[in-house]
Design a protein around this motif. Structure first.
Motif, short mmCIF file in Angstrom:
data_model
loop_
_atom_site.label_atom_id
_atom_site.label_comp_id
_atom_site.label_asym_id
_atom_site.label_seq_id
_atom_site.Cartn_x
_atom_site.Cartn_y
_atom_site.Cartn_z
N ALA A 1 13.12 -4.32 0.20
CA ALA A 1 13.94 -4.07 -0.99
C ALA A 1 13.13 -4.28 -2.27
O ALA A 1 13.39 -3.63 -3.30
CB ALA A 1 15.16 -4.99 -0.98
N MET A 2 12.15 -5.18 -2.22
CA MET A 2 11.35 -5.45 -3.42
C MET A 2 10.43 -4.30 -3.79
O MET A 2 10.22 -4.02 -4.98
CB MET A 2 10.50 -6.72 -3.21
N VAL A 3 9.85 -3.64 -2.79
CA VAL A 3 8.88 -2.58 -3.11
C VAL A 3 9.55 -1.29 -3.52
O VAL A 3 8.93 -0.41 -4.14
CB VAL A 3 7.92 -2.33 -1.93
N GLY A 4 10.83 -1.08 -3.17
CA GLY A 4 11.55 0.08 -3.65
C GLY A 4 11.36 1.33 -2.80
O GLY A 4 10.68 1.32 -1.77
N PRO A 5 11.95 2.45 -3.24
CA PRO A 5 11.98 3.67 -2.44
C PRO A 5 10.62 4.34 -2.25
O PRO A 5 10.45 5.13 -1.33
CB PRO A 5 12.94 4.57 -3.24
N MET B 1 0.84 -1.20 0.00
CA MET B 1 0.00 0.00 0.00
C MET B 1 0.87 1.24 0.00
O MET B 1 0.58 2.23 -0.70
CB MET B 1 -0.93 -0.01 1.21
N ALA B 2 1.96 1.20 0.77
CA ALA B 2 2.87 2.36 0.83
C ALA B 2 3.50 2.63 -0.54
O ALA B 2 3.78 3.79 -0.89
CB ALA B 2 3.95 2.13 1.87
N ALA B 3 3.72 1.58 -1.30
CA ALA B 3 4.33 1.74 -2.63
C ALA B 3 3.29 1.92 -3.72
O ALA B 3 3.65 2.05 -4.90
CB ALA B 3 5.19 0.52 -2.94
N GLY B 4 2.00 1.89 -3.35
CA GLY B 4 0.94 2.09 -4.33
C GLY B 4 0.65 0.88 -5.19
O GLY B 4 0.20 1.01 -6.33
N ARG B 5 0.85 -0.31 -4.63
CA ARG B 5 0.65 -1.52 -5.42
C ARG B 5 -0.60 -2.31 -5.00
O ARG B 5 -0.79 -3.44 -5.44
CB ARG B 5 1.85 -2.46 -5.28
#
Length: 548
Positions: A498-502, A429-433
Motif C-alpha cells: 500500500a505504501m509504494v502505490g499503484p 524497484m517496481a515503483a521506481g524508488r
C-alpha cells in the motif's frame, strides 16, 4: 548519616499477604524478605544487574557462602531465606560490617574514595556525571531536555542507586581530562544475561555460583578491604576464581558531595575519576553472551554485546547458543555449524534443571545492554528485555524438543524477516524508488515484522514451558507459531504494498549489463509466498493444524 543496610532506599514491589504494593526497603530488609520481593521498581532497568552483582550476590556469598554442590543448592532453594538460614547469616554479616555501608562516612564512604583521597576536591561537578544516560561536557546534543550546568539534587537513596549503576555502566571518555580517558563500565562491554525466578530470593539463588571448594580466601568485596588510595587509572589482572571481586569492581573512583557534611539530607554533586580496570573478562564471567572467534585450534570465546538494532528476537540464537545447522535446515554453509557458548549462569541453571528444577518452572531470562557513542563518551540508549524460556531449552547436550523448536523458530524469524526485506526492495524497484531497503522516512520492514511478532513469540515460549518434553505438544505449538508468523509477514507485506502505490502493480523492466529483470508487486508477492512455503513447512504439511 545514611547506612545502606538499614535505611530504606531500594524501590520494590512487595507481596504482603494477598496484596502487592510498591515500597522502599533497606538492603537488610530486601535480603531477609527476598521471597516476598516480586520485582524491583527502579528508575532504570539496567540498575537491576548492577544491584544484583554489586550488592545482593556478594553479600549473600560472603554471609552464607556459596552452595558446594547441586544438592546443597536445591536444599537452600526449597527452604527459602528463613529456613535455609540465609536470613540469619545476612543479619549477622550486616551487623559485623555495618559501618562499611555508610554512604557518607568521612573516611570510607560506601563504594567511594574517602576524604583527602581524590584530587580536585573543590571542583565537584553536577549530578549529570553520575547519571549514565545524561549527556555531559562536549557530548551534550543540540536539543536535550537538560543541560549539565542545570543544578539539581538527589535524595541519598536515589544517589546510592546511581552510584552503583555508574560503577557498572558508566560511559567512557575523559574523567576529568582527555589523558584520563577510560572505556565503558564493566557491564557496558558485555551482553548481560540474568536468569530470574518468581521473586528476588529465587533470582539470587539462580545466579549463585556452585563451587565445591567454596570461595577463595582472599576473594573479598571492596567493603571488606582496606580503604583504597586514589591512583588515577589502575589496570590489573583479576586473580583466577575471584567472583566476588569481579562483581564488586570499583571501575570508577567516586565521591558523592552532600549538602551538609555533618547532617546530609541530599546529594548535590559528584566527583567521578578513573578506577580499577581488569585487563580481560575472565572465562568464568557468568552473566554474558559469548561469541566464537577464530578457527580450529585458534578458537576462543569473547563477550558478545546484544544487537541494538533489532532486539532480543534477532539475537535469540546467540542468547540460547542454538545450533545453527538445526536452525537452518538444508544450508550447507559450514558457518552454520558453529554453536556459540551459553552464558555460564545459564549453563548452571541447565545443570540444576536436570534434577532440581521442574521442567515447567517459569524461568525468565532478562537481557541488558547499553549503546554508547564511539568512543564511548555518551550513552545513547539502553537495551532491556525479559523473555520466558523453557528450562529444557538450556540443555545443550540432549535432544530436547523444546530446544529444537526454539532453534527452528529463531531461524524462521531471520528467514522471513530477510525475505520481507528482499520483497520491500523488489517493490521499491517496481515503483521506481531504488533498492536501498529504506525509504526517506527510514522505514525498515525487518523492524516492522519484529515489532509485530513480539507478543506471538512470547506466547510461543510460554506454551513451550508447559510441554514437558511432549513431542506432539511441541509440534502443535510450533505449528501455531508458524501460522502466526506467516500471517503477520503477509500482513506487513500488504502494508508495504500500500505504501509504494499503484506504480508497483504495473511494474517495470530494468536493464542490467547481463540482461533485463522484471519488477512488479506480483513478483514480490510470489517470492513472499515461496519463502513461507520453504521456511514454514508445518503450515504446508498440515494446513488444518496438528492435534495434541
Amino acid at each position: 548519616m545514611f547506612n545502606l543496610s538499614d535505611s530504606k532506599w531500594i524501590p520494590v514491589v512487595l507481596k504482603d499477604g494477598g496484596h502487592r504494593g510498591r515500597t522502599e526497603l533497606s538492603l537488610r530488609e530486601a535480603l531477609v524478605r527476598s521471597d516476598r520481593v516480586l520485582r524491583f521498581d527502579l528508575p532504570l532497568e539496567t540498575m537491576v544487574p548492577a544491584l544484583l552483582r554489586h550488592l545482593f550476590l556478594p553479600v549473600v556469598m560472603r554471609a552464607a557462602g556459596v552452595p558446594g554442590d547441586e544438592s546443597d543448592w536445591a536444599s537452600r532453594f526449597e527452604d527459602g531465606p528463613v529456613r535455609s538460614g540465609l536470613a540469619a547469616h545476612v543479619e549477622r554479616y550486616l551487623d559485623d560490617w555495618h559501618d562499611r555501608f555508610d554512604l557518607f562516612d568521612p573516611e570510607r564512604p560506601f563504594a567511594q574514595i574517602g576524604v583527602g583521597r581524590l584530587p580536585a576536591e573543590d571542583r565537584a561537578e553536577g549530578l549529570a556525571k553520575l547519571v549514565t544516560t545524561s549527556a555531559t561536557g562536549n557530548n551534550v546534543p543540540l536539543f536535550t531536555a537538560t543541560v549539565e550546568g542545570q543544578g539539581h539534587t538527589m535524595p541519598p537513596g536515589e544517589a546510592a542507586l546511581w552510584l552503583v549503576h555508574t560503577l557498572c555502566w558508566d560511559t567512557g571518555g575523559p574523567k576529568p581530562s582527555p589523558k584520563d580517558g577510560v572505556g565503558a563500565g564493566p557491564l557496558g562491554t558485555l551482553g548481560v544475561v540474568i536468569p530470574e525466578g518468581r521473586n528476588l530470593f529465587e533470582t539470587i539463588m539462580l545466579n549463585l555460583p556452585i563451587l565445591g571448594g567454596g570461595l577463595e580466601p582472599d576473594d573479598l568485596p571492596h567493603w571488606e578491604l582496606p580503604p583504597r588510595i586514589y591512583e588515577r587509572r589502575v589496570t590489573t589482572d583479576l586473580e583466577p576464581g575471584h567472583r566476588v571481586r569481579l562483581f564488586t569492581q570499583l571501575s570508577r573512583s567516586i565521591r558523592l558531595v552532600p549538602d551538609d557534611a555533618h547532617e546530609p539530607r541530599s546529594v548535590v554533586g559528584a566527583l567521578v575519576f578513573p578506577g580499577i580496570e581488569y585487563t580481560a573478562v575472565p572465562e568464568y564471567e557468568p552473566h554474558t553472551v559469548w561469541a566464537r572467534k577464530g578457527e580450529n585450534e585458534q578458537v576462543k570465546f569473547v563477550p558478545k554485546r546484544h544487537p541494538y538494532e533489532h532486539g532480543t528476537w534477532w539475537g535469540l540464537q546467540s542468547l540460547l547458543a542454538l545450533p545453527r545447522r538445526l536452525a537452518v535446515p538444508g544450508n550447507q554453509n559450514q558457518d552454520h555449524d558453529r554453536i556459540e557458548r551459553l552464558a555460564r549462569q545459564l549453563q548452571t541453571v541447565a545443570e540444576l534443571a536436570k534434577l532440581h528444577l521442574p521442567n515447567d518452572f517459569p524461568l525468565q531470562v532478562s537481557v541488558y545492554g547499553a549503546k554508547y557513542t564511539s568512543p564511548p563518551g555518551r550513552c545513547e540508549g539502553i537495551i532491556h528485555d525479559r523473555i520466558p524460556v523453557p528450562v529444557a531449552a538450556l540443555m545443550t547436550e540432549r535432544d530436547w524438543p523444546e530446544r529444537n523448536a526454539i532453534a527452528v523458530s529463531a531461524a524462521q524469524i531471520h528467514d522471513m524477516a530477510e525475505a520481507l526485506g528482499r520483497a520491500w526492495s523488489h517493490l521499491r524497484m517496481a515503483a521506481g524508488r531504488g533498492d536501498n531497503g529504506r525509504d526517506a522516512t527510514g522505514l525498515d520492514p525487518i523492524d516492522l515484522l519484529l515489532d509485530r511478532i513480539d507478543p506471538l513469540a512470547r506466547r510461543f515460549l510460554r506454551a513451550l514451558q508447559t510441554c514437558l518434553g511432549d513431542h506432539q505438544a511441541v509440534r502443535s505449538a510450533l505449528w501455531q507459531w508458524e501460522r502466526d508468523l506467516r500471517d503477520h509477514t503477509l500482513e506487513v507485506f500488504e502494508e508495504l504494498l500500500a505504501m509504494v502505490g499503484p506504480r508497483a502493480v504495473a511494474g517495470r523492466t530494468v536493464d542490467y549489463e547481463g540482461g533485463t529483470r522484471e519488477y512488479s508487486a506480483a513478483g514480490a508477492e510470489i517470492a513472499i509466498w515461496a519463502a513461507a512455503k520453504r521456511h514454514l513447512p508445518l503450515q504446508w504439511e498440515h494446513p488444518e493444524g496438528i492435534s495434541t
